[in-house]
Scaffold this motif. Structure first.
Motif, PDB file in Angstrom:
ATOM      1  N   TYR A  36     -30.980  68.085 -31.210  1.00 52.08           N
ATOM      2  CA  TYR A  36     -31.019  69.549 -31.187  1.00 52.08           C
ATOM      3  C   TYR A  36     -32.469  70.029 -31.169  1.00 52.08           C
ATOM      4  N   ARG A  37     -33.292  69.467 -32.035  1.00 50.63           N
ATOM      5  CA  ARG A  37     -34.709  69.851 -32.090  1.00 50.63           C
ATOM      6  C   ARG A  37     -35.406  69.562 -30.763  1.00 50.63           C
ATOM      7  N   MET A  38     -35.154  68.394 -30.189  1.00 45.55           N
ATOM      8  CA  MET A  38     -35.783  68.032 -28.934  1.00 45.55           C
ATOM      9  C   MET A  38     -35.400  69.017 -27.828  1.00 45.55           C
ATOM     10  N   ILE A  39     -34.119  69.344 -27.757  1.00 45.95           N
ATOM     11  CA  ILE A  39     -33.658  70.293 -26.741  1.00 45.95           C
ATOM     12  C   ILE A  39     -34.361  71.638 -26.924  1.00 45.95           C
ATOM     13  N   GLN A  40     -34.483  72.095 -28.163  1.00 44.17           N
ATOM     14  CA  GLN A  40     -35.153  73.371 -28.440  1.00 44.17           C
ATOM     15  C   GLN A  40     -36.646  73.295 -28.089  1.00 44.17           C
ATOM     16  N   GLU A  41     -37.309  72.229 -28.516  1.00 42.98           N
ATOM     17  CA  GLU A  41     -38.750  72.084 -28.292  1.00 42.98           C
ATOM     18  C   GLU A  41     -39.101  71.962 -26.818  1.00 42.98           C
ATOM     19  N   GLU A  42     -38.192  71.430 -26.022  1.00 42.70           N
ATOM     20  CA  GLU A  42     -38.430  71.292 -24.585  1.00 42.70           C
ATOM     21  C   GLU A  42     -38.064  72.559 -23.814  1.00 42.70           C
ATOM     22  N   GLY A  43     -37.674  73.605 -24.536  1.00 47.27           N
ATOM     23  CA  GLY A  43     -37.345  74.864 -23.883  1.00 47.27           C
ATOM     24  C   GLY A  43     -35.985  74.885 -23.213  1.00 47.27           C
ATOM     25  N   LEU A  44     -35.100  74.000 -23.640  1.00 48.01           N
ATOM     26  CA  LEU A  44     -33.785  73.893 -23.016  1.00 48.01           C
ATOM     27  C   LEU A  44     -32.672  74.435 -23.906  1.00 48.01           C
ATOM     28  N   GLY A  45     -33.033  75.315 -24.835  1.00 43.67           N
ATOM     29  CA  GLY A  45     -32.076  75.826 -25.802  1.00 43.67           C
ATOM     30  C   GLY A  45     -30.883  76.541 -25.203  1.00 43.67           C
ATOM     31  N   ASP A  46     -31.021  77.024 -23.966  1.00 50.71           N
ATOM     32  CA  ASP A  46     -29.873  77.697 -23.348  1.00 50.71           C
ATOM     33  C   ASP A  46     -28.728  76.730 -23.061  1.00 50.71           C
ATOM     34  N   PHE A  47     -28.987  75.425 -23.206  1.00 50.56           N
ATOM     35  CA  PHE A  47     -27.919  74.425 -23.060  1.00 50.56           C
ATOM     36  C   PHE A  47     -26.723  74.793 -23.929  1.00 50.56           C
ATOM     37  N   TYR A  48     -26.988  75.199 -25.159  1.00 57.42           N
ATOM     38  CA  TYR A  48     -25.900  75.490 -26.093  1.00 57.42           C
ATOM     39  C   TYR A  48     -25.153  76.768 -25.718  1.00 57.42           C
ATOM     40  N   GLN A  49     -25.818  77.722 -25.101  1.00 60.73           N
ATOM     41  CA  GLN A  49     -25.129  78.935 -24.654  1.00 60.73           C
ATOM     42  C   GLN A  49     -24.364  78.702 -23.352  1.00 60.73           C
ATOM     43  N   ARG A  50     -24.856  77.770 -22.536  1.00 58.71           N
ATOM     44  CA  ARG A  50     -24.264  77.551 -21.216  1.00 58.71           C
ATOM     45  C   ARG A  50     -23.158  76.508 -21.194  1.00 58.71           C
ATOM     46  N   ARG A  51     -23.091  75.660 -22.209  1.00 60.10           N
ATOM     47  CA  ARG A  51     -22.048  74.630 -22.165  1.00 60.10           C
ATOM     48  C   ARG A  51     -20.680  75.293 -22.135  1.00 60.10           C
ATOM     49  N   ASP A  52     -19.781  74.684 -21.389  1.00 64.49           N
ATOM     50  CA  ASP A  52     -18.487  75.324 -21.162  1.00 64.49           C
ATOM     51  C   ASP A  52     -17.332  74.551 -21.779  1.00 64.49           C
ATOM     52  N   TRP A  53     -17.602  73.722 -22.745  1.00 65.48           N
ATOM     53  CA  TRP A  53     -16.536  73.024 -23.445  1.00 65.48           C
ATOM     54  C   TRP A  53     -16.553  73.425 -24.907  1.00 65.48           C
TER      55      TRP A  53
END
Length: 86
Positions: A36-53
């Motif tokens: 989770y931290r890595m995703i946030q630090e890499e600027g990819l935090g929208d992953f959690y808003q965009r996931r569709d499952w």
């Protein structure tokens, strides 16, 4: 409660917590917290808003894709035993 990364259920006793600017997060393990931290630090935090499952773990379509890719790699590896590099 559910893990904020993989959505697996986790008890309060077993939960790993982490404070973020958007609130306190709950994880089932330190690996999910680190990812989770890595995703946030890499600027990819929208992953959690965009996931569709909405179910825990990897979505079935991604699981099938990963399985197909692994099978392709195994076939290539098996064939390599019979290919000569003359």
């Amino acid at each position: 409660m559910l893990c904020d990364h993989c959505m697996l259920p986790v008890t309060e006793r077993e939960a790993v917590h982490d404070d973020h600017p958007d609130g306190r997060k709950v994880f089932c393990c330190r690996a999910c917290k680190a990812i989770y931290r890595m995703i946030q630090e890499e600027g990819l935090g929208d992953f959690y808003q965009r996931r569709d499952w909405t179910s825990p773990g990897i979505p079935e379509t991604l699981r099938e894709l990963a399985s197909d890719e692994a099978a392709d790699r195994r076939r290539e590896s098996d064939q390599a035993d019979f290919i000569r590099a003359d």
